[in-house]
Design a protein around this motif. Sequence first.
Motif, PDB file in Angstrom:
ATOM      1  N   LEU A  24     -17.949 -56.162 -50.290  1.00  0.00           N
ATOM      2  CA  LEU A  24     -17.218 -57.042 -49.385  1.00  0.00           C
ATOM      3  C   LEU A  24     -17.976 -58.351 -49.188  1.00  0.00           C
ATOM      4  CD1 LEU A  24     -14.660 -56.839 -47.405  1.00  0.00           C
ATOM      5  CD2 LEU A  24     -16.361 -56.414 -45.650  1.00  0.00           C
ATOM      6  N   PHE A  44      -7.896 -65.603 -45.877  1.00  0.00           N
ATOM      7  CA  PHE A  44      -8.307 -64.207 -45.748  1.00  0.00           C
ATOM      8  C   PHE A  44      -7.329 -63.274 -46.456  1.00  0.00           C
ATOM      9  CE2 PHE A  44     -10.853 -65.836 -42.202  1.00  0.00           C
ATOM     10  CZ  PHE A  44     -12.068 -65.274 -42.540  1.00  0.00           C
ATOM     11  N   LYS A  45      -6.066 -63.663 -46.513  1.00  0.00           N
ATOM     12  CA  LYS A  45      -5.080 -62.854 -47.215  1.00  0.00           C
ATOM     13  C   LYS A  45      -5.433 -62.782 -48.700  1.00  0.00           C
ATOM     14  CE  LYS A  45      -0.170 -62.537 -48.223  1.00  0.00           C
ATOM     15  NZ  LYS A  45       1.142 -63.169 -48.078  1.00  0.00           N
ATOM     16  N   TYR A  47      -8.360 -63.359 -49.958  1.00  0.00           N
ATOM     17  CA  TYR A  47      -9.643 -62.676 -50.057  1.00  0.00           C
ATOM     18  C   TYR A  47      -9.467 -61.153 -50.053  1.00  0.00           C
ATOM     19  CZ  TYR A  47     -14.021 -60.658 -48.567  1.00  0.00           C
ATOM     20  OH  TYR A  47     -15.119 -59.863 -48.460  1.00  0.00           O
ATOM     21  N   PHE A  48      -8.631 -60.631 -49.173  1.00  0.00           N
ATOM     22  CA  PHE A  48      -8.432 -59.185 -49.126  1.00  0.00           C
ATOM     23  C   PHE A  48      -7.632 -58.669 -50.325  1.00  0.00           C
ATOM     24  CE2 PHE A  48      -9.499 -59.688 -44.562  1.00  0.00           C
ATOM     25  CZ  PHE A  48     -10.615 -58.876 -44.588  1.00  0.00           C
ATOM     26  N   PHE A  51     -10.283 -58.508 -52.941  1.00  0.00           N
ATOM     27  CA  PHE A  51     -11.151 -57.378 -52.644  1.00  0.00           C
ATOM     28  C   PHE A  51     -10.484 -56.054 -53.017  1.00  0.00           C
ATOM     29  CE2 PHE A  51     -12.786 -54.172 -49.619  1.00  0.00           C
ATOM     30  CZ  PHE A  51     -14.083 -54.121 -50.083  1.00  0.00           C
ATOM     31  N   SER A  52      -9.205 -55.915 -52.716  1.00  0.00           N
ATOM     32  CA  SER A  52      -8.481 -54.695 -53.071  1.00  0.00           C
ATOM     33  C   SER A  52      -8.407 -54.513 -54.586  1.00  0.00           C
ATOM     34  CB  SER A  52      -7.064 -54.735 -52.508  1.00  0.00           C
ATOM     35  OG  SER A  52      -7.094 -54.841 -51.119  1.00  0.00           O
TER      36      SER A  52
END
Length: 67
Positions: A24, A44-45, A47-48, A51-52
């Motif tokens: 993360l 952040f959307k 980014y996640f 990350f997913s």
Amino acid sequence: MSKNSIGTIFRIFLIFLSLVSFWLVTLAIFYLVISLIFSIEFSFKTYFILFSCFIIFRMFYPKNVFI
């Protein structure tokens, strides 16, 4: 449950948590640097989502499985 099994479950949880938090932070730094270099808006959307995708890739990446 015995104390050994509780300690093992706790140890597995800590290893999982440390791996996820490591990726993360690493991905956050990488995404922040890329967004600053190419002047992309940091979201952040996005980014996640990255990350997913990265976690799913790491789950199924056959590193040293067939060697």
